[in-house]
Design an enzyme around this catalytic site. Structure first.
Site, mmCIF file in Angstrom:
data_model
loop_
_atom_site.group_PDB
_atom_site.id
_atom_site.type_symbol
_atom_site.label_atom_id
_atom_site.label_comp_id
_atom_site.label_asym_id
_atom_site.label_seq_id
_atom_site.Cartn_x
_atom_site.Cartn_y
_atom_site.Cartn_z
ATOM 1 N N SER A 121 0.823 -1.215 0.000
ATOM 2 C CA SER A 121 0.000 0.000 0.000
ATOM 3 C C SER A 121 0.857 1.265 0.000
ATOM 4 O O SER A 121 0.627 2.176 -0.807
ATOM 5 C CB SER A 121 -0.964 0.004 1.189
ATOM 6 O OG SER A 121 -0.293 -0.312 2.385
ATOM 7 N N HIS A 149 -2.129 -8.782 1.515
ATOM 8 C CA HIS A 149 -1.790 -7.554 2.249
ATOM 9 C C HIS A 149 -2.916 -7.279 3.256
ATOM 10 O O HIS A 149 -3.143 -8.083 4.141
ATOM 11 C CB HIS A 149 -1.573 -6.424 1.231
ATOM 12 C CG HIS A 149 -0.954 -5.172 1.784
ATOM 13 N ND1 HIS A 149 -0.235 -5.134 2.939
ATOM 14 C CD2 HIS A 149 -0.947 -3.889 1.310
ATOM 15 C CE1 HIS A 149 0.188 -3.898 3.175
ATOM 16 N NE2 HIS A 149 -0.238 -3.112 2.200
ATOM 17 N N HIS A 176 5.982 -12.965 8.124
ATOM 18 C CA HIS A 176 6.023 -11.606 7.570
ATOM 19 C C HIS A 176 7.216 -11.503 6.636
ATOM 20 O O HIS A 176 8.241 -12.147 6.857
ATOM 21 C CB HIS A 176 6.142 -10.568 8.687
ATOM 22 C CG HIS A 176 5.913 -9.168 8.228
ATOM 23 N ND1 HIS A 176 6.912 -8.378 7.704
ATOM 24 C CD2 HIS A 176 4.781 -8.415 8.180
ATOM 25 C CE1 HIS A 176 6.407 -7.207 7.376
ATOM 26 N NE2 HIS A 176 5.107 -7.200 7.644
ATOM 27 N N ARG A 235 3.011 -4.734 16.786
ATOM 28 C CA ARG A 235 1.610 -4.315 16.629
ATOM 29 C C ARG A 235 0.684 -5.418 17.149
ATOM 30 O O ARG A 235 -0.399 -5.158 17.657
ATOM 31 C CB ARG A 235 1.308 -4.010 15.150
ATOM 32 C CG ARG A 235 2.149 -2.890 14.589
ATOM 33 C CD ARG A 235 1.957 -2.731 13.094
ATOM 34 N NE ARG A 235 2.368 -3.922 12.365
ATOM 35 C CZ ARG A 235 2.244 -4.068 11.043
ATOM 36 N NH1 ARG A 235 1.723 -3.083 10.310
ATOM 37 N NH2 ARG A 235 2.649 -5.171 10.445
ATOM 38 N N ASP A 276 -2.100 -8.981 11.889
ATOM 39 C CA ASP A 276 -3.414 -9.493 11.487
ATOM 40 C C ASP A 276 -3.925 -10.612 12.390
ATOM 41 O O ASP A 276 -5.119 -10.891 12.418
ATOM 42 C CB ASP A 276 -3.353 -10.014 10.043
ATOM 43 C CG ASP A 276 -2.913 -8.945 9.080
ATOM 44 O OD1 ASP A 276 -3.404 -7.807 9.209
ATOM 45 O OD2 ASP A 276 -2.064 -9.227 8.209
#
Ligand code: MLT
Length: 434
Positions: A240, A270, A316, A325, A371
């Site tokens: 992105s 993504h 990742h 995160r 995620d």
């Protein structure tokens, strides 16, 4: 001129000579060698982008302007009555590299407030779209249709000087970002709440107002702030951020660039991955009859899954440790939803999956990414429509991509145009070297 813009101008004037010196005096210095594997393999690890907004260390995870996530949460001024800092203050940090004072945060809020009215044609357009359109399609379309209001596009045709491009991009960024919470919440309520729209509350901050327009009580305002901050930036090589940067390098304005970056984010490799994790988790729960399994039961399930597939949310491209995160959201869950069944599944998977992946030699990085946690929190607070999760990611990511694009124009980065080779050329190099 706003405090934020004035501050940004000072920073830009101070930073420009560094980039100019690097280009003029050190342009031929080699940073890296590139392999055929990297050329064919998605340009992994090739150091070919520059950004000061965030840096992703493979073992430490993301730092925003040099600050770790816990530091960001600790140092930024908090919204009154909340655990989390405001998105406004965080955006100030992303743009300038400085921790804002309360007054500077209030000024950014006032800036957003004065620009946040969404033109009614955006809502008309969204209402005219088929209701089964993907929310990411609706989100990107809403942004695209406001392109006619781009200040950069208008000023460029009036002969705007290159040194001032950043100012027009800045104005477009502020105008666009201010509207994103309302557009996102509108799409949600239109699609999933029978079109019962909740009007914005001008008193509330970016995250608080979003939660209000979603129709979800506290502490969802903090969830929104945390979510937007955590997803804002992940240096500039992710799909992105890179898409936004690339599109804007052609001097396409902020509306084109942010809409394009959302289209990149909408891919399952993504931003759509958080939706896939939650769907998978519910499948796991169903197959276990809804009860919380023992460690041995979940291990057996993981081994079985790995015979034919993967465990979504683990691994990742850059990270080689647990995504901070993920950790930040885990801490939120431990505090606010420790007994939630879905969270307990996620927690059990965290305990067992990394060692199994290592043992099986299945992944370079066996650790969970952002995620693996994010959908669980949304689900808990009632956002049960998986396909909406990427829109939330997109609101956050726009903060980082806008910051990067403003700086790219400020430092005069040129049109991005890497060189291609043919397969025969690669073969020639490969066979000559063997
Ligand atoms: C992101 O936040 O963009 C994802 O973790 C993907 C990436 O960094 O490549």
């Amino acid at each position: 001129m706003s405090i934020l813009k004035e501050k940004l101008r000072e920073k830009i004037v101070a930073e420009r000579p560094r980039t100019e010196k690097l280009l003029k005096e050190y342009g031929n210095v080699k940073v890296d060698e590139v392999t055929i594997g990297q050329i064919i393999g998605g340009m992994r690890d090739i150091k070919s982008l520059v950004t000061d907004i965030s840096y992703l260390d493979p073992f430490e995870g993301i730092r925003f302007r040099g600050f770790t996530i816990p530091e960001v949460f600790e140092k930024l001024p908090k919204v009154v009555g909340s655990e989390m800092p405001s998105v406004e203050g965080f955006f100030y940090l992303l743009l300038t590299g400085d921790i804002p004072t309360e007054k500077e945060v209030a000024e950014v809020k006032a800036e957003f407030d004065s620009r946040k009215t969404v033109p009614s044609y955006v809502f008309d357009l969204l209402r005219a779209m088929p209701l089964d359109s993907h929310p990411m399609t609706m989100f990107a379309t809403a942004i695209m249709c406001m392109q006619k209001d781009s200040i950069f596009a208008a000023d460029y045709h009036k002969g705007l000087k290159k040194g001032n491009y950043w100012e027009a991009y800045y104005e477009d960024a502020m105008n666009l970002l201010a509207k994103l919470p309302e557009i996102a919440a509108f799409i949600y309520r239109l699609k999933y709440r029978d079109g019962k729209i909740i009007a914005a509350d001008p008193k509330l901050d970016f995250g608080g107002n979003f939660a209000h327009m979603m129709g979800i009580d506290k502490p969802y305002d903090d969830v929104a702030r945390m979510y937007f901050i955590l997803h804002s930036d992940h240096e500039s090589g992710n799909v992105s951020a890179h898409t936004g940067h690339l599109v804007a390098s052609a001097l396409s304005d902020m509306y084109y660039a942010i809409s394009a970056m959302l289209n990149g984010l909408a891919g399952p490799l993504h931003g759509l991955a958080n939706e896939e994790v939650l769907r998978w988790l519910h499948g796991v729960m169903d197959s276990m009859g809804g009860k919380v399994p023992t460690e041995d039961e979940i291990k057996a399930f993981v081994y079985k899954t790995l015979e034919t597939g993967v465990i979504p949310g683990f691994g990742h491209a850059v990270l080689r440790k647990t995504d901070p995160r993920y950790t930040a959201q885990r801490e939120f869950c431990l505090k606010h939803l420790p007994n939630d069944t879905l969270f307990k599944y996620v927690d059990l998977l965290y305990k067992v999956v990394p060692s199994i992946l290592l043992e099986k030699g299945k992944a370079k990085n066996p650790w969970p990414n952002v995620d693996a946690q994010s959908g669980v929190i949304q689900w808990y607070y009632g956002v049960k429509e998986y396909e909406f999760y990427t829109v939330l990611f997109g609101v956050g990511r726009a903060l980082g991509v806008c910051s990067n694009i403003i700086w790219a124009r400020a430092l005069g980065y040129p049109l991005e145009r890497p060189k291609s080779l043919t397969t025969a050329m690669l073969e020639e190099v490969a066979f000559r070297k063997k």
